[in-house]
Scaffold this motif. Structure first.
Motif, PDB file in Angstrom:
ATOM      1  N   PRO A  84       0.812  -1.231   0.000  1.00  0.00           N
ATOM      2  CA  PRO A  84       0.000   0.000   0.000  1.00  0.00           C
ATOM      3  C   PRO A  84       0.840   1.274   0.000  1.00  0.00           C
ATOM      4  CG  PRO A  84      -0.908  -1.593   1.527  1.00  0.00           C
ATOM      5  CD  PRO A  84       0.382  -2.176   1.039  1.00  0.00           C
ATOM      6  N   TRP A  85       1.920   1.299   0.780  1.00  0.00           N
ATOM      7  CA  TRP A  85       2.704   2.553   0.834  1.00  0.00           C
ATOM      8  C   TRP A  85       3.272   2.886  -0.540  1.00  0.00           C
ATOM      9  CZ3 TRP A  85       7.772   3.027  -0.626  1.00  0.00           C
ATOM     10  CH2 TRP A  85       8.508   1.847  -0.777  1.00  0.00           C
ATOM     11  N   LEU A  86       3.690   1.844  -1.260  1.00  0.00           N
ATOM     12  CA  LEU A  86       4.282   2.064  -2.580  1.00  0.00           C
ATOM     13  C   LEU A  86       3.200   2.486  -3.583  1.00  0.00           C
ATOM     14  CD1 LEU A  86       6.985   1.851  -4.150  1.00  0.00           C
ATOM     15  CD2 LEU A  86       6.307  -0.470  -4.784  1.00  0.00           C
ATOM     16  N   ALA A  87       2.067   1.791  -3.527  1.00  0.00           N
ATOM     17  CA  ALA A  87       0.974   2.116  -4.450  1.00  0.00           C
ATOM     18  C   ALA A  87       0.543   3.571  -4.267  1.00  0.00           C
ATOM     19  CB  ALA A  87      -0.201   1.177  -4.226  1.00  0.00           C
ATOM     20  N   GLN A  88       0.437   4.000  -3.007  1.00  0.00           N
ATOM     21  CA  GLN A  88      -0.020   5.373  -2.733  1.00  0.00           C
ATOM     22  C   GLN A  88       0.979   6.407  -3.242  1.00  0.00           C
ATOM     23  OE1 GLN A  88      -0.812   5.474   1.520  1.00  0.00           O
ATOM     24  NE2 GLN A  88      -1.935   3.531   1.340  1.00  0.00           N
ATOM     25  N   SER A  89       2.249   6.180  -2.932  1.00  0.00           N
ATOM     26  CA  SER A  89       3.243   7.191  -3.300  1.00  0.00           C
ATOM     27  C   SER A  89       3.469   7.226  -4.813  1.00  0.00           C
ATOM     28  CB  SER A  89       4.558   6.959  -2.550  1.00  0.00           C
ATOM     29  OG  SER A  89       4.928   5.597  -2.629  1.00  0.00           O
ATOM     30  N   VAL A  90       3.521   6.055  -5.426  1.00  0.00           N
ATOM     31  CA  VAL A  90       3.704   6.029  -6.879  1.00  0.00           C
ATOM     32  C   VAL A  90       2.503   6.682  -7.571  1.00  0.00           C
ATOM     33  CG1 VAL A  90       3.835   4.510  -8.905  1.00  0.00           C
ATOM     34  CG2 VAL A  90       5.250   4.035  -6.905  1.00  0.00           C
ATOM     35  N   ALA A  91       1.313   6.425  -7.038  1.00  0.00           N
ATOM     36  CA  ALA A  91       0.105   6.978  -7.673  1.00  0.00           C
ATOM     37  C   ALA A  91       0.149   8.502  -7.692  1.00  0.00           C
ATOM     38  CB  ALA A  91      -1.145   6.495  -6.926  1.00  0.00           C
ATOM     39  N   VAL A  92       0.418   9.127  -6.537  1.00  0.00           N
ATOM     40  CA  VAL A  92       0.395  10.594  -6.474  1.00  0.00           C
ATOM     41  C   VAL A  92       1.540  11.189  -7.291  1.00  0.00           C
ATOM     42  CG1 VAL A  92       0.559  12.593  -4.956  1.00  0.00           C
ATOM     43  CG2 VAL A  92      -0.792  10.604  -4.253  1.00  0.00           C
ATOM     44  N   ALA A  93       2.718  10.603  -7.136  1.00  0.00           N
ATOM     45  CA  ALA A  93       3.873  11.155  -7.851  1.00  0.00           C
ATOM     46  C   ALA A  93       3.683  11.031  -9.361  1.00  0.00           C
ATOM     47  CB  ALA A  93       5.145  10.427  -7.414  1.00  0.00           C
ATOM     48  N   THR A  94       3.207   9.884  -9.814  1.00  0.00           N
ATOM     49  CA  THR A  94       3.029   9.683 -11.253  1.00  0.00           C
ATOM     50  C   THR A  94       1.910  10.577 -11.790  1.00  0.00           C
ATOM     51  OG1 THR A  94       3.709   7.401 -10.903  1.00  0.00           O
ATOM     52  CG2 THR A  94       2.723   7.916 -13.031  1.00  0.00           C
ATOM     53  N   ALA A  95       0.862  10.751 -10.970  1.00  0.00           N
ATOM     54  CA  ALA A  95      -0.230  11.632 -11.396  1.00  0.00           C
ATOM     55  C   ALA A  95       0.298  13.043 -11.640  1.00  0.00           C
ATOM     56  CB  ALA A  95      -1.342  11.651 -10.348  1.00  0.00           C
ATOM     57  N   ILE A  96       1.134  13.533 -10.726  1.00  0.00           N
ATOM     58  CA  ILE A  96       1.692  14.881 -10.889  1.00  0.00           C
ATOM     59  C   ILE A  96       2.525  14.955 -12.166  1.00  0.00           C
ATOM     60  CG2 ILE A  96       3.305  16.579  -9.930  1.00  0.00           C
ATOM     61  CD1 ILE A  96       2.431  15.632  -7.141  1.00  0.00           C
ATOM     62  N   ALA A  97       3.370  13.925 -12.362  1.00  0.00           N
ATOM     63  CA  ALA A  97       4.247  13.936 -13.540  1.00  0.00           C
ATOM     64  C   ALA A  97       3.419  13.955 -14.825  1.00  0.00           C
ATOM     65  CB  ALA A  97       5.174  12.727 -13.505  1.00  0.00           C
ATOM     66  N   LEU A  98       2.389  13.089 -14.876  1.00  0.00           N
ATOM     67  CA  LEU A  98       1.594  13.027 -16.112  1.00  0.00           C
ATOM     68  C   LEU A  98       0.769  14.300 -16.315  1.00  0.00           C
ATOM     69  CD1 LEU A  98       0.422   9.290 -16.219  1.00  0.00           C
ATOM     70  CD2 LEU A  98       2.203  10.421 -17.565  1.00  0.00           C
ATOM     71  N   MET A  99       0.290  14.886 -15.208  1.00  0.00           N
ATOM     72  CA  MET A  99      -0.453  16.149 -15.366  1.00  0.00           C
ATOM     73  C   MET A  99       0.472  17.257 -15.893  1.00  0.00           C
ATOM     74  SD  MET A  99      -3.235  16.382 -12.265  1.00  0.00           S
ATOM     75  CE  MET A  99      -2.164  16.040 -10.879  1.00  0.00           C
ATOM     76  N   HIS A 100       1.717  17.254 -15.386  1.00  0.00           N
ATOM     77  CA  HIS A 100       2.687  18.210 -15.918  1.00  0.00           C
ATOM     78  C   HIS A 100       2.861  18.011 -17.422  1.00  0.00           C
ATOM     79  CE1 HIS A 100       4.355  20.773 -12.950  1.00  0.00           C
ATOM     80  NE2 HIS A 100       4.864  19.825 -12.181  1.00  0.00           N
ATOM     81  N   THR A 137       1.043  16.672 -19.629  1.00  0.00           N
ATOM     82  CA  THR A 137      -0.118  16.921 -20.477  1.00  0.00           C
ATOM     83  C   THR A 137      -0.693  18.324 -20.256  1.00  0.00           C
ATOM     84  OG1 THR A 137      -1.486  15.892 -18.763  1.00  0.00           O
ATOM     85  CG2 THR A 137      -0.795  14.492 -20.585  1.00  0.00           C
ATOM     86  N   ARG A 138      -0.018  19.153 -19.482  1.00  0.00           N
ATOM     87  CA  ARG A 138      -0.480  20.507 -19.154  1.00  0.00           C
ATOM     88  C   ARG A 138      -1.892  20.480 -18.575  1.00  0.00           C
ATOM     89  NH1 ARG A 138      -1.312  24.075 -22.831  1.00  0.00           N
ATOM     90  NH2 ARG A 138      -1.493  22.658 -24.585  1.00  0.00           N
ATOM     91  N   THR A 139      -2.125  19.533 -17.674  1.00  0.00           N
ATOM     92  CA  THR A 139      -3.435  19.448 -17.040  1.00  0.00           C
ATOM     93  C   THR A 139      -3.299  19.518 -15.526  1.00  0.00           C
ATOM     94  OG1 THR A 139      -3.276  17.046 -16.998  1.00  0.00           O
ATOM     95  CG2 THR A 139      -4.424  18.016 -18.884  1.00  0.00           C
ATOM     96  N   LEU A 140      -2.240  20.154 -15.027  1.00  0.00           N
ATOM     97  CA  LEU A 140      -2.007  20.157 -13.582  1.00  0.00           C
ATOM     98  C   LEU A 140      -3.231  20.692 -12.841  1.00  0.00           C
ATOM     99  CD1 LEU A 140       0.408  19.371 -11.739  1.00  0.00           C
ATOM    100  CD2 LEU A 140       0.856  21.821 -11.514  1.00  0.00           C
ATOM    101  N   HIS A 141      -3.726  19.868 -11.937  1.00  0.00           N
ATOM    102  CA  HIS A 141      -4.930  20.208 -11.166  1.00  0.00           C
ATOM    103  C   HIS A 141      -4.727  19.553  -9.804  1.00  0.00           C
ATOM    104  CE1 HIS A 141      -9.086  21.381 -10.622  1.00  0.00           C
ATOM    105  NE2 HIS A 141      -9.438  20.162 -10.302  1.00  0.00           N
ATOM    106  N   PRO A 142      -4.396  20.335  -8.770  1.00  0.00           N
ATOM    107  CA  PRO A 142      -4.015  19.738  -7.483  1.00  0.00           C
ATOM    108  C   PRO A 142      -4.976  18.667  -6.976  1.00  0.00           C
ATOM    109  CG  PRO A 142      -3.595  22.080  -7.460  1.00  0.00           C
ATOM    110  CD  PRO A 142      -4.282  21.789  -8.759  1.00  0.00           C
ATOM    111  N   PRO A 143      -6.308  18.850  -7.113  1.00  0.00           N
ATOM    112  CA  PRO A 143      -7.187  17.792  -6.623  1.00  0.00           C
ATOM    113  C   PRO A 143      -6.961  16.448  -7.326  1.00  0.00           C
ATOM    114  CG  PRO A 143      -8.407  19.811  -6.956  1.00  0.00           C
ATOM    115  CD  PRO A 143      -7.056  20.028  -7.567  1.00  0.00           C
ATOM    116  N   GLY A 144      -6.334  16.470  -8.504  1.00  0.00           N
ATOM    117  CA  GLY A 144      -6.020  15.215  -9.185  1.00  0.00           C
ATOM    118  C   GLY A 144      -5.170  14.309  -8.311  1.00  0.00           C
ATOM    119  N   GLY A 145      -4.241  14.902  -7.579  1.00  0.00           N
ATOM    120  CA  GLY A 145      -3.405  14.102  -6.674  1.00  0.00           C
ATOM    121  C   GLY A 145      -4.254  13.378  -5.643  1.00  0.00           C
ATOM    122  N   ALA A 146      -5.298  14.070  -5.176  1.00  0.00           N
ATOM    123  CA  ALA A 146      -6.199  13.441  -4.207  1.00  0.00           C
ATOM    124  C   ALA A 146      -6.988  12.316  -4.870  1.00  0.00           C
ATOM    125  CB  ALA A 146      -7.146  14.491  -3.630  1.00  0.00           C
ATOM    126  N   THR A 147      -7.415  12.549  -6.111  1.00  0.00           N
ATOM    127  CA  THR A 147      -8.159  11.503  -6.831  1.00  0.00           C
ATOM    128  C   THR A 147      -7.302  10.248  -6.989  1.00  0.00           C
ATOM    129  OG1 THR A 147      -9.503  13.126  -7.999  1.00  0.00           O
ATOM    130  CG2 THR A 147      -9.289  10.954  -9.018  1.00  0.00           C
TER     131      THR A 147
END
Lengths: 173, 212
Positions: free
Chosen positions: A94-110, A112-122
């Motif tokens: 779980p710790w790995l899944a959570q951290s990889v999910a948020v970090a990767t979400a930020i990277a992909l939003m960057h 694709t120019r779709t950075l939206h902070p609540p995305g990290g929460a999603t």
């Protein structure tokens, strides 16, 4: 520590506070109402915490690039995809899944120019979410993560163009 | 013997080469933000950084294409170091110039001879200073000095600019020395022309740019 005490944007006017309150109220009312009438008793969920964060942006910081339609929808959809994938592939740690999910979400939003902070929460909710969220699999991307922000978007488009001092969106894509 | 101005275009912007730049204070920016309804998702520091860079780009865009090569006077007959002063002076008069580049046999710039150099050699700081002396004693300028070569009293090294030098580089170069003209050097190091300060100033004058 770097940074200074100066440079914070000023407090907005009282009418602005009222407009933000009313917009967020209507937007979240629509989301919660749909959840209550169409999703209660099903295995699906419609209200996720990150929509509250999106409401802050689309009703409280209307001009922000982070609050524009591209970011609102794109950020949630991409992050939800990342979150569900991380849960399915890395759920055993779980710790790995959570951290990889948020970090990767930020990277992909960057990227694709779709950075939206609540995305990290999603993305995080897709990993740490209830059994109901986990059971939805990639339906999580469609139901809360696409339709939820879409409802907020419609509310923002209707409401944020009522006050003379507001305009939404600044840009679409 | 030429030298490039020390500042080049890769240096960060400074007040010196951006004279039109206004330094915005936090209060200015916050005041402006107050006039725009709604929450602005930007700090004053970020705003200032964006403003500075955008201003710089705007200046570059407005004045791009105006280079030393386009502004310079091409018809210049340069001096050579061995020409005696008595022959150099008529050359100034014929060409209507107050500075003339001094070049070697390959048209490489060795220095510049200015009106000030000539006056100083005649023992006067300014034309009026010389006039005052001539009125007192009209034989004072008929000395041996006039047969000495240009090379002895030219200004060297001289600040020169390349053909493609733009606003920022020209401004820094003119600010870096007191002269009224600068040799413009082609890529192979030879004299291409002479850039007059008055031509430079009027080219960048915002109200006189209709010819651009």
């Amino acid at each position: 520590m770097r940074g200074s005490l100066h440079g914070s944007p000023p407090r907005v006017s009282r009418p602005e506070v009222l407009w933000s309150w009313m917009g967020a109220f209507l937007g979240m009312a629509a989301v919660a109402w749909i959840n209550q009438w169409f999703f209660a008793g099903t295995d699906l969920t419609f209200t996720i915490g990150s929509l509250g964060a999106s409401a802050v942006l689309v009703f409280g910081a209307v001009r922000s690039p982070l609050a524009q339609p591209r970011n609102l929808i794109g950020g949630h959809v991409i992050s939800a995809l990342v979150g569900v994938t991380c849960w399915q592939w890395l759920g055993g740690e779980p710790w790995l899944a959570q951290s990889v999910a948020v970090a990767t979400a930020i990277a992909l939003m960057h990227l694709t120019r779709t950075l939206h902070p609540p995305g990290g929460a999603t993305a995080l909710i897709a990993v740490i979410g209830s059994d109901q969220v986990h059971a939805m699999g990639y339906l999580f991307v469609l139901f809360p993560a696409t339709l939820g922000p879409l409802v907020l978007l419609v509310a923002a488009l209707l409401f944020n163009n009522l006050p003379a001092a507001r305009r939404y969106p600044e840009f679409w894509l | 013997m030429t030298q490039r101005p020390s500042r080049d275009s890769s240096d960060p912007p400074s007040a010196q080469d951006n004279p039109a730049e206004i330094d915005l204070t936090d209060d200015d920016i916050l005041e402006a933000m107050h006039e725009i309804p709604g929450y602005l998702d930007i700090t004053t520091m970020d705003f200032r950084a964006v403003y500075r860079l955008a201003h710089r780009h705007a200046i570059d865009r407005l004045f791009s294409g105006i280079t030393a090569g386009r502004l310079m006077r091409r018809e210049v007959s340069p001096l050579t170091p061995e020409i005696p002063l008595v022959e150099a002076i008529p050359s100034f008069v014929h060409q209507g110039l107050k500075s003339l580049p001094v070049v070697d046999g390959q048209r490489r710039v060795l220095g510049i001879l200015t009106e000030t150099d000539v006056l100083r050699w005649l023992g006067a700081e300014t034309f009026l200073g010389l006039l005052a002396r001539v009125i007192m004693d009209d034989s004072c300028i008929k000395s041996e000095q006039h047969h000495r070569p240009v090379g002895e009293f030219m200004t060297s090294p001289v600040v020169s600019v390349p053909l493609d030098a733009g606003l920022r580089e020209l401004l820094a170069a003119f600010a870096g020395h007191p002269g009224r003209a600068m040799p413009v050097i082609s890529a192979d190091g030879r004299l291409a022309g002479l850039l007059l300060r008055k031509v430079f100033l009027s080219a960048y004058h915002p109200d006189r740019r209709s010819w651009v």
